[in-house]
Design a protein around this motif. Structure first.
Motif, PDB file in Angstrom:
ATOM      1  N   HIS A 126      30.448  72.682  55.980  1.00 46.38           N
ATOM      2  CA  HIS A 126      30.093  71.876  54.811  1.00 46.38           C
ATOM      3  C   HIS A 126      29.557  72.788  53.720  1.00 46.38           C
ATOM      4  O   HIS A 126      28.776  73.692  53.998  1.00 46.38           O
ATOM      5  CB  HIS A 126      29.015  70.865  55.217  1.00 46.38           C
ATOM      6  CG  HIS A 126      28.644  69.905  54.149  1.00 46.38           C
ATOM      7  ND1 HIS A 126      27.671  70.180  53.212  1.00 46.38           N
ATOM      8  CD2 HIS A 126      29.120  68.674  53.855  1.00 46.38           C
ATOM      9  CE1 HIS A 126      27.557  69.148  52.403  1.00 46.38           C
ATOM     10  NE2 HIS A 126      28.428  68.231  52.758  1.00 46.38           N
ATOM     11  N   MET A 127      29.985  72.563  52.498  1.00 44.26           N
ATOM     12  CA  MET A 127      29.465  73.293  51.329  1.00 44.26           C
ATOM     13  C   MET A 127      28.523  72.368  50.562  1.00 44.26           C
ATOM     14  O   MET A 127      28.790  71.168  50.440  1.00 44.26           O
ATOM     15  CB  MET A 127      30.597  73.715  50.390  1.00 44.26           C
ATOM     16  CG  MET A 127      31.510  74.785  50.915  1.00 44.26           C
ATOM     17  SD  MET A 127      30.787  76.427  50.956  1.00 44.26           S
ATOM     18  CE  MET A 127      30.577  76.801  49.221  1.00 44.26           C
ATOM     19  N   ASN A 128      27.469  72.926  50.017  1.00 41.32           N
ATOM     20  CA  ASN A 128      26.517  72.110  49.273  1.00 41.32           C
ATOM     21  C   ASN A 128      27.127  71.524  48.005  1.00 41.32           C
ATOM     22  O   ASN A 128      26.640  70.521  47.494  1.00 41.32           O
ATOM     23  CB  ASN A 128      25.248  72.894  48.947  1.00 41.32           C
ATOM     24  CG  ASN A 128      25.467  73.980  47.908  1.00 41.32           C
ATOM     25  OD1 ASN A 128      26.523  74.599  47.851  1.00 41.32           O
ATOM     26  ND2 ASN A 128      24.458  74.231  47.096  1.00 41.32           N
ATOM     27  N   SER A 177      35.084  70.850  54.262  1.00 36.62           N
ATOM     28  CA  SER A 177      36.385  71.497  54.136  1.00 36.62           C
ATOM     29  C   SER A 177      37.367  70.760  55.031  1.00 36.62           C
ATOM     30  O   SER A 177      36.984  70.207  56.064  1.00 36.62           O
ATOM     31  CB  SER A 177      36.277  72.953  54.585  1.00 36.62           C
ATOM     32  OG  SER A 177      37.550  73.547  54.639  1.00 36.62           O
ATOM     33  N   ASN A 178      38.638  70.752  54.647  1.00 33.92           N
ATOM     34  CA  ASN A 178      39.642  70.154  55.523  1.00 33.92           C
ATOM     35  C   ASN A 178      40.185  71.170  56.530  1.00 33.92           C
ATOM     36  O   ASN A 178      40.900  70.812  57.447  1.00 33.92           O
ATOM     37  CB  ASN A 178      40.773  69.510  54.725  1.00 33.92           C
ATOM     38  CG  ASN A 178      41.563  70.506  53.922  1.00 33.92           C
ATOM     39  OD1 ASN A 178      41.107  71.611  53.657  1.00 33.92           O
ATOM     40  ND2 ASN A 178      42.749  70.117  53.511  1.00 33.92           N
ATOM     41  N   GLU A 182      37.732  63.525  54.147  1.00 30.66           N
ATOM     42  CA  GLU A 182      36.969  62.271  54.173  1.00 30.66           C
ATOM     43  C   GLU A 182      36.648  61.819  55.598  1.00 30.66           C
ATOM     44  O   GLU A 182      35.848  60.903  55.790  1.00 30.66           O
ATOM     45  CB  GLU A 182      37.750  61.175  53.444  1.00 30.66           C
ATOM     46  CG  GLU A 182      37.956  61.456  51.956  1.00 30.66           C
ATOM     47  CD  GLU A 182      36.648  61.512  51.182  1.00 30.66           C
ATOM     48  OE1 GLU A 182      35.799  60.630  51.362  1.00 30.66           O
ATOM     49  OE2 GLU A 182      36.474  62.467  50.405  1.00 30.66           O
ATOM     50  N   PHE A 183      37.255  62.453  56.606  1.00 35.17           N
ATOM     51  CA  PHE A 183      37.020  62.070  57.994  1.00 35.17           C
ATOM     52  C   PHE A 183      35.543  62.250  58.341  1.00 35.17           C
ATOM     53  O   PHE A 183      34.986  63.329  58.184  1.00 35.17           O
ATOM     54  CB  PHE A 183      37.882  62.906  58.940  1.00 35.17           C
ATOM     55  CG  PHE A 183      37.696  62.571  60.394  1.00 35.17           C
ATOM     56  CD1 PHE A 183      38.281  61.440  60.936  1.00 35.17           C
ATOM     57  CD2 PHE A 183      36.925  63.372  61.207  1.00 35.17           C
ATOM     58  CE1 PHE A 183      38.106  61.128  62.270  1.00 35.17           C
ATOM     59  CE2 PHE A 183      36.744  63.080  62.548  1.00 35.17           C
ATOM     60  CZ  PHE A 183      37.344  61.946  63.073  1.00 35.17           C
ATOM     61  N   ALA A 184      34.908  61.185  58.778  1.00 28.93           N
ATOM     62  CA  ALA A 184      33.500  61.195  59.178  1.00 28.93           C
ATOM     63  C   ALA A 184      32.602  61.774  58.094  1.00 28.93           C
ATOM     64  O   ALA A 184      31.597  62.420  58.380  1.00 28.93           O
ATOM     65  CB  ALA A 184      33.322  61.923  60.504  1.00 28.93           C
ATOM     66  N   LYS A 185      32.938  61.518  56.842  1.00 25.81           N
ATOM     67  CA  LYS A 185      32.149  62.019  55.710  1.00 25.81           C
ATOM     68  C   LYS A 185      30.737  61.436  55.700  1.00 25.81           C
ATOM     69  O   LYS A 185      29.807  62.048  55.181  1.00 25.81           O
ATOM     70  CB  LYS A 185      32.865  61.720  54.395  1.00 25.81           C
ATOM     71  CG  LYS A 185      32.221  62.390  53.197  1.00 25.81           C
ATOM     72  CD  LYS A 185      33.088  62.199  51.962  1.00 25.81           C
ATOM     73  CE  LYS A 185      32.383  62.631  50.715  1.00 25.81           C
ATOM     74  NZ  LYS A 185      32.402  64.042  50.481  1.00 25.81           N
ATOM     75  N   ASN A 244      36.178  76.046  48.692  1.00 27.91           N
ATOM     76  CA  ASN A 244      35.935  75.482  50.008  1.00 27.91           C
ATOM     77  C   ASN A 244      35.691  76.592  51.011  1.00 27.91           C
ATOM     78  O   ASN A 244      36.216  77.692  50.886  1.00 27.91           O
ATOM     79  CB  ASN A 244      37.130  74.640  50.458  1.00 27.91           C
ATOM     80  CG  ASN A 244      37.235  73.355  49.682  1.00 27.91           C
ATOM     81  OD1 ASN A 244      36.247  72.660  49.520  1.00 27.91           O
ATOM     82  ND2 ASN A 244      38.415  73.036  49.200  1.00 27.91           N
ATOM     83  N   ALA A 245      34.925  76.262  52.024  1.00 26.75           N
ATOM     84  CA  ALA A 245      34.660  77.193  53.111  1.00 26.75           C
ATOM     85  C   ALA A 245      35.551  76.822  54.285  1.00 26.75           C
ATOM     86  O   ALA A 245      36.132  75.743  54.316  1.00 26.75           O
ATOM     87  CB  ALA A 245      33.194  77.097  53.511  1.00 26.75           C
TER      88      ALA A 245
END
Length: 161
Positions: free
Chosen positions: A117-119, A124-125, A144-147, A37-38
């Motif tokens: 966001h990672m491709n 990331s949280n 998952e928030f606003a995914k 994750n970034a």
């Protein structure tokens, strides 16, 4: 014992999962053996209301076109997209890296999240939360928030190099 279990899980993970299935394997002290994750680590802001420039620093486990941070974005606390900065290539040899976004339509008192966001692994949280007036600090947000914003323009349209 936990270290041995984490090592075994990490080895299994490397051998038995695809890029799309990558997940974060964490030890009890919240440090990751293999972090896919970034995260946004810092932001500096200049400008004036409704025309701010955000210089956003990201740390990401880029490996090339197969895995890289493909955008950072600013969202309000309800999950509405305010601004997105597309990243068209990986930054394997430039970690952490900083990229700017300009003419961001915010008031100095508006509280927002800044996330990356990672491709391969989505959002990331690890986020920064705050406002221009109060400053920004590290925070956690459910990944998952606003995914659903993953499908909202602007979106990357290819990999530059």
């Amino acid at each position: 014992m936990k270290s041995l279990v984490s090592t075994i899980l990490s080895l299994w993970f490397l051998c038995c999962t695809t890029d799309k299935e990558k997940m974060l394997v964490e030890e009890s002290d919240s440090t990751s053996i293999f972090n896919f994750n970034a995260q946004v680590t810092e932001v500096s802001i200049s400008g004036e209301p409704n025309a701010y420039t955000f210089n956003t620093t990201i740390s990401s486990p880029d490996t090339g076109c197969d895995q890289y941070a493909d955008w950072w974005e600013i969202i309000d606390l309800e999950g509405n997209l305010i601004y997105r900065r597309i990243l068209t290539h990986s930054h394997v040899d430039e970690q952490p890296f900083t990229r700017s976004g300009s003419n961001i339509p915010l008031y100095s008192t508006t509280e927002v999240y800044i996330r990356v966001h990672m491709n391969t692994t989505s959002y990331s949280n690890a986020v920064l939360k705050g406002s221009i007036d109060t400053g920004f600090s590290s925070n956690e947000l459910d990944a998952e928030f606003a995914k659903d914003l993953e499908n909202v323009e602007p979106l990357p349209n290819g990999y530059a190099f």
